[in-house]
Design a protein around this motif. Sequence first.
Motif, short mmCIF file in Angstrom:
data_model
loop_
_atom_site.label_atom_id
_atom_site.label_comp_id
_atom_site.label_asym_id
_atom_site.label_seq_id
_atom_site.Cartn_x
_atom_site.Cartn_y
_atom_site.Cartn_z
N GLU A 1 40.42 37.60 28.53
CA GLU A 1 39.39 38.45 27.85
C GLU A 1 40.01 39.26 26.48
N GLN A 2 41.38 39.41 26.52
CA GLN A 2 41.76 39.83 25.10
C GLN A 2 41.72 38.95 24.06
N PHE B 1 36.66 47.53 20.64
CA PHE B 1 38.08 48.00 20.78
C PHE B 1 38.64 49.11 19.98
N VAL C 1 47.17 36.86 22.07
CA VAL C 1 47.90 36.83 23.35
C VAL C 1 49.13 36.91 23.29
N TYR D 1 41.19 49.33 17.31
CA TYR D 1 41.09 48.54 16.29
C TYR D 1 41.75 49.22 14.89
N ASN E 1 45.64 36.83 29.78
CA ASN E 1 44.87 37.42 28.80
C ASN E 1 43.76 37.15 28.02
N PRO F 1 45.12 42.30 19.26
CA PRO F 1 46.17 41.96 20.17
C PRO F 1 46.49 40.76 20.29
N MET G 1 38.09 38.62 23.10
CA MET G 1 37.92 39.88 22.34
C MET G 1 38.53 39.90 20.88
N SER G 2 39.84 39.24 20.79
CA SER G 2 40.42 39.34 19.33
C SER G 2 39.66 38.42 18.50
N GLY H 1 46.45 37.05 17.51
CA GLY H 1 46.42 38.39 16.97
C GLY H 1 46.77 38.79 15.54
#
Length: 877
Positions: A235-236, A70, A193, A73, A233, A191, A239-240, A184
């Motif tokens: 994937e987000q 990311f 959710v 970041y 969200n 980020p 990833m987070s 997050g």
Amino acid sequence: MKKKLILIDGNSIAYRAFFALPLLSNDKGVHTNAIYGFTMMLMKILEDEKPSHMLVAFDAGKTTFRHSTFKEYKGGRQKTPPELSEQFPLVRQLLDTYGIARYELENYEADDIIGTLAQQASKEDYEVKVISGDRDLLQLVDEQVTVSMTKKGITEVEEFTPAAILEKYELTPEQIVDMKGLMGDKSDNIPGVPGIGEKTAIKLLKQFKTVEGVYENIDEVSGAKLLQNLSENKEQALMSKELATINTDSPIELTVNDTLRPDAEMDKVAEFFKSLGFTSLLTKLGVSLENEPTEELEEINFEVLEIISEDHLSNDSSLIVEMVGENYHTEVIQGFGLSNEKGHFFIPTTVGLESNVFKTWLEDERAKKNVYDAKGAYVALKWKDIHLKGVDFDPLLASYINDPAQSNKEFSDLINGKINFSIQTAESIYGKGAKQAQPAKELLADYVVRKTIAISKLKESLEESLRKNSQYELLTELELPLTFILGDMEFEGVTVQEETLKKMGTELASKLKELEEKIYELAGEKFNINSPKQLGVILFEKLQLPSGKKTKTGYSTSADVLEKLESEHEIIRMILHFRQVGKLNSTYVEGLLKVINAADSKVHTRFNQVLAQTGRLSSIDPNLQNIPIRLEEGRKIRKAFVASKKDWVIFAADYSQIELRVLAHIAQDENLMEAFKNDFDVHTKTAMDVFHVNEDEVTSNMRRQAKAVNFGIVYGISDYGLSQGLGITRKEASIFIEKYFASYPKVKDYMSDIIQKAKLDGFVSTILNRRRYIPEITSSNFNVRGFAERTAMNTPIQGSAADIIKKAMILLDERLKSEKLQAKLILQVHDELILEAPKEELAILEKLVPEVMEHAVELVVPLKVDYNSGESWFEAK
């Protein structure tokens, strides 16, 4: 005994210390709040934990492996204030001095280093404690690993074990990364959710255990909006979680064994503390600050005179007027030292003062004398009705010009390393404090004569150095003539009306009472306003104001903390005012009353001519340059300062914006020069240029901001410093500075050029060739080098302004005498000269004083002097 490893998040603790403490700096101008706070934390850890192993981890750079996942970041983080960046090298130096391991790893964060070592140590049955302000590290907690989170203040921490995490968050340590994945983290720009905060994240994790568990059971999530946000969200969120997960298998090139903590060499630690001016921490170490014993002295031959004849005197002699303390207005003369081609002599006080032969020689202009601290000798003798003349060399002044950075407080410091000659310290002769006593006559005589011999030995080398550097005229034409003008001003003194001060004291006491009652009313109860502990409870617990920081003894109620809360509650303004009025009463009203000379109703200050490295004068006992002017009650203190004779008045003249005029002269910036040549208000001009508005559109706030930049820019002010001063964001401050440089491009060129010149030459100079050596400007230590660069920018400006007003004092004194005026100089305060004069001379002074001051030194822009007169100093402002 079980081995204990302490792992410290270096960046986190340094940041915490920087923002928890006011922006402190030491006598060298080096910012020290972060290193001071970090040191306090370190000392507390060593004392409380007594670890066998220790390491401090640092972030290696802005980019890490997480950025490949990311790229945003940690994006959006504000740039580290330069005042903090400068201190990181000192933090590393501190650790090296203590022998504590430190480590950073390219492409990884401090968290990853800590996580990897914590896991290693845990497997090897170490007791591990992690210290940080970053909640991410809570994921490392297990039965072997405890995380201590810094709270408000510096040394106060909250310990987290698995049980403590469960109690506070109702989660396991492993679930901390899942919580971050869902909610997050704004500080790291993770980020999460949208729409999910801590409470919702915890609720989901209690039900579904992990982020993956949430998505495996997404149909069981209640709430349409929450379900939508999670679904959109996924994937987000995953990833987070990945971003928040600490890498406990980082490729570090050290093991737990490499963190073994050796016994610190406390003498090295003490030296480091001394270099930073951390005297309170030295006391904690139990270090004595006493001077080392003096070396064995060579024998000298001298004679103690009971009768003084012409055979003992010469037209080229070195003279010492010996006094123990610094206040030569009141100090007892211990004796005289005299050295010339006829021999070395000690003259007992009574013999010297009662000898007409000696008095005649002292007052003979043709008999040239080398006198250490000529001003002190001149004033002390003047109180004895002896008028010292013929002084053509003062090693104190010469040494100060030669290198203004060296200590001139002790005569032995003056000769140290300059001549092959030994001399005792004053303390070794007289003792110190309560133990101070009159030495044996033989010991005193030897000490005083040694001083005169040292003066003679010093003269040739100092004069040669000054001539070589084109600074001899700075001694003979500026500092030496000025020293006697200052001596006359000190001896003359300033009349202060005791009754006026006492009346002000009564008024201030009444004002304090009034403010006290208002504060009690706003607080809803009575308490000790001067007690930080009680005040902290009122403000931060009872009134629920946002607290800045809390220490062991309670909440901090320092001025910088309260000033930030001024808009929160009316009581803050009242408390700040209460403190200001209290200080006025104790420091200035009561302080001045203590130093008024009963014999003449005057205060006789002392101007320090050899202190500031810029060449500026300062004053002590009392400090008349520090009388406040911002607070109305403070300005009124000047009402007590009046002329010494009936039908005389106070006449005050001060340079208008002299430092900015000097900057225009040195930088040769057309815009700046144009403003001054056209007698245009430079702050309004800057506001017009920066805000792109017409003159009639410049608001008072615009001008205030422009003024802050005008005066701050040459001190190397940063966006952080400007934002603090103006109460604006760093981004706004940064834009302001950029626009300033766009408006005055040659000012920016000057700042860059002077730094490069200082690096080449090792010094910077004023327009009258006063030098300030800056060897630190090539230092590899970022902190030290940063201060040196600011010094290089500022010294030519501030130093030139100081030179100009000194030159003006000499020229003005000459004109007053040549025109046989009764008016006389009585004070110098910053850029202002204060005279007293008979009323009939006012018309002459109104032309003469500005004429002399404005032409003391010719610049490419005109110097401007504002003047006024009145019955008191207050009226003359």
